[in-house]
Design an enzyme around this catalytic site. Structure first.
Site, PDB file in Angstrom:
ATOM      1  N   ASP A  84       0.686  -1.093   0.197  1.00 34.66           N
ATOM      2  CA  ASP A  84      -0.028   0.054  -0.269  1.00 34.66           C
ATOM      3  C   ASP A  84       1.587   0.953  -0.106  1.00 34.66           C
ATOM      4  O   ASP A  84       2.075   1.045   0.243  1.00 34.66           O
ATOM      5  CB  ASP A  84      -1.293  -0.368   1.562  1.00 34.66           C
ATOM      6  N   TYR A 129      -1.699  -6.769  11.487  1.00 34.27           N
ATOM      7  CA  TYR A 129      -2.255  -7.491  11.703  1.00 34.27           C
ATOM      8  C   TYR A 129      -2.647  -9.187  12.002  1.00 34.27           C
ATOM      9  O   TYR A 129      -3.590 -10.016  11.429  1.00 34.27           O
ATOM     10  CB  TYR A 129      -2.901  -7.290  10.292  1.00 34.27           C
TER      11      TYR A 129
END
Length: 473
Positions: A84, A129
């Site tokens: 990203d 995460y």
């Protein structure tokens, strides 16, 4: 092994699956060959790793919990795989720190950053995460690497910040609510990007302060300024253009920096400010309405820009006070002066050239005059070329007809009037050539234009005015 290191391993059977093997897959007593690349590595004891790549020389405050930050980032896995980037969206990432809006590792990694700082932040998976990863772009148990550039930050509790003040030594008054301020500015974001400048328009920005005409941060930031002061005003977005920003140049939630130079300010209630810089020891008579005066002057703006000077002309300036020949503020400043006196006069625009300005004078400008009164003498009423200082002779024509022949030519007219002045009985209009005044008066009285005046033609100005009133009635 290091991340991204490649190795070839040859494993003998006794360190592999031995004499048993793996049914249907690995034969008994098989030597095993492995081609390995290490993608990621972490330990449960790991913490966020922070590396400062570049830091600004000045850093007055750093990021703390509950601050709102705007930053750009590139995000990769530990092996360099991209997942990203805010740059790809042409928009910064904007969020609160320490409020649960970010993964824990980024909350920690942004703490202590300065606006304009570059950091590399490595976050272990249990602070990112974790076991689940994130969609298809972040695998489970992945360490994350962020290259972060902090554009700006603020706290919702922040007020404005005033820095880099350069205050003139002579500061008689500071601006307050209701004052009208003229100033130049450069407006930048915290990363140095210029979004606006009054200099580019070659015009000051002019406004009332404290009355809602400008953003709240500038209303507050201009309070207390001195004429000629330089100051930097840092404005958080809730006192600027908020979450929406302004146009294409100011992003939402942007902190604004204004570098301001105050040219002048005034209040609509201001009067003329008079400072006497020199006064003669003997000063018995001062200038008043109706007086004829000669004076030298320099006229300038309060930033020192010279506008006009009488020294550029062959003769000094001359006026009769009260005849509306100069701006009101200068008329006030020239009143009550002794010959030889010098003054500095500060004139607010409503007593000068107002909101429109004049040729060479900016709109709403405060003007400074440095004045020296050279000469003063009694004037005469408007519209007159000569006045009597006492009673008019009983028979004016007989007194004027010096050779008693019943007519008065220009030479005789001139000789008579000059004698009255020498004897202190009359006075000519000052500032006008005496011969011209005499000639104009003679022409006015020579009604049939035969170059001589008779008793029937001679009229005093007061008599003429009375006749005109009678005719109107």
């Amino acid at each position: 092994m290091c991340v991204n290191e490649r190795r070839k391993l040859i494993v003998p059977p006794h360190l592999g699956y031995g004499s048993i093997g793996v049914p249907g897959m690995i034969p008994a007593d098989a030597t095993l060959y492995f081609d390995i690349i290490l993608v990621d590595v972490w330990n449960k004891k790991d913490e966020v790793q922070i590396t400062t790549l570049e830091k600004p020389s000045q850093c007055n405050r750093t990021v703390q919990n509950s601050d709102f930050v705007r930053y750009h980032y590139n995000g990769t896995l530990l092996d360099g795989t991209y997942f990203d980037s805010s740059y790809s969206r042409s928009s910064s990432y904007d969020t609160y720190v320490g409020s649960g809006w970010l993964i824990k590792g980024m909350d920690q990694g942004l703490l202590g950053m300065c606006a304009g700082e570059w950091r590399k932040i490595i976050v272990p998976p249990f602070l990112a995460y974790g076991e689940k990863g994130y969609g298809t772009i972040i695998p489970a148990h992945s360490s994350l690497v962020f290259h972060v550039f902090l554009i700006d930050f603020h706290n919702p509790k922040d007020g404005i910040t005033v820095q880099s003040q350069v205050i003139p030594q002579n500061c008689k008054r500071r601006a307050v609510t209701g004052d009208y301020v003229r100033y130049h500015y450069n407006g930048t974001l915290m990363d140095g990007v210029l979004f606006d400048s009054s200099y580019s328009r070659n015009n000051t920005y002019n406004t009332y302060i404290g009355m809602g005409y400008i953003i709240p941060g500038m209303d507050a930031g201009l309070q207390g300024v001195c004429i000629g002061e330089w100051r930097r005003i840092i404005i958080p977005p809730h006192l600027g253009y908020g979450e929406k920003g302004a146009g294409n140049s100011i992003p939402g939630s942007a902190v604004l920096i204004f570098d301001v130079h105050v040219i002048d300010f005034h209040n609509p209630k201001d009067s003329v400010d008079i400072e006497v810089t020199y006064k003669p020891e003997v000063c018995n008579v001062t200038s008043k309405k109706g007086d004829f005066i000669l004076y030298h002057y320099n006229c300038s703006l309060l930033d020192g820009t010279l506008l006009f000077s009488s020294n550029n002309y062959e003769n000094p300036q001359q006026i009769s006070l009260g005849m509306n020949k100069v701006i009101d503020g200068l008329e006030i400043g020239l009143t009550g002066m002794c010959a030889g006196e010098r003054r500095t006069i500060i004139v607010p625009p409503h007593l000068a050239h107002g909101e429109s300005g004049a040729r060479g004078v900016p709109a709403s400008a405060v003007i400074q005059f440095d004045i020296e009164l050279l000469h003063r003498e009694e004037g005469i009423p408007d519209g007159y070329l000569f006045i009597w200082l006492g009673d008019t002779p009983d028979n004016l024509f007989e007194a004027m007809d010096l050779d008693k022949n019943g007519e008065v030519p220009l030479e005789e007219f001139s000789t008579f009037l000059k004698a009255q002045v020498e004897e202190g009985k009359g006075r000519f209009l000052p500032g006008v050539d005496r011969e011209k005044s005499i000639s104009d008066m003679f022409v006015n009285q020579d009604r049939n234009k035969d170059e001589k005046i008779t008793a029937d033609e001679l009229r005093l100005k007061t008599e003429e005015e009375a006749e005109n009133v009678h005719e109107e009635l």
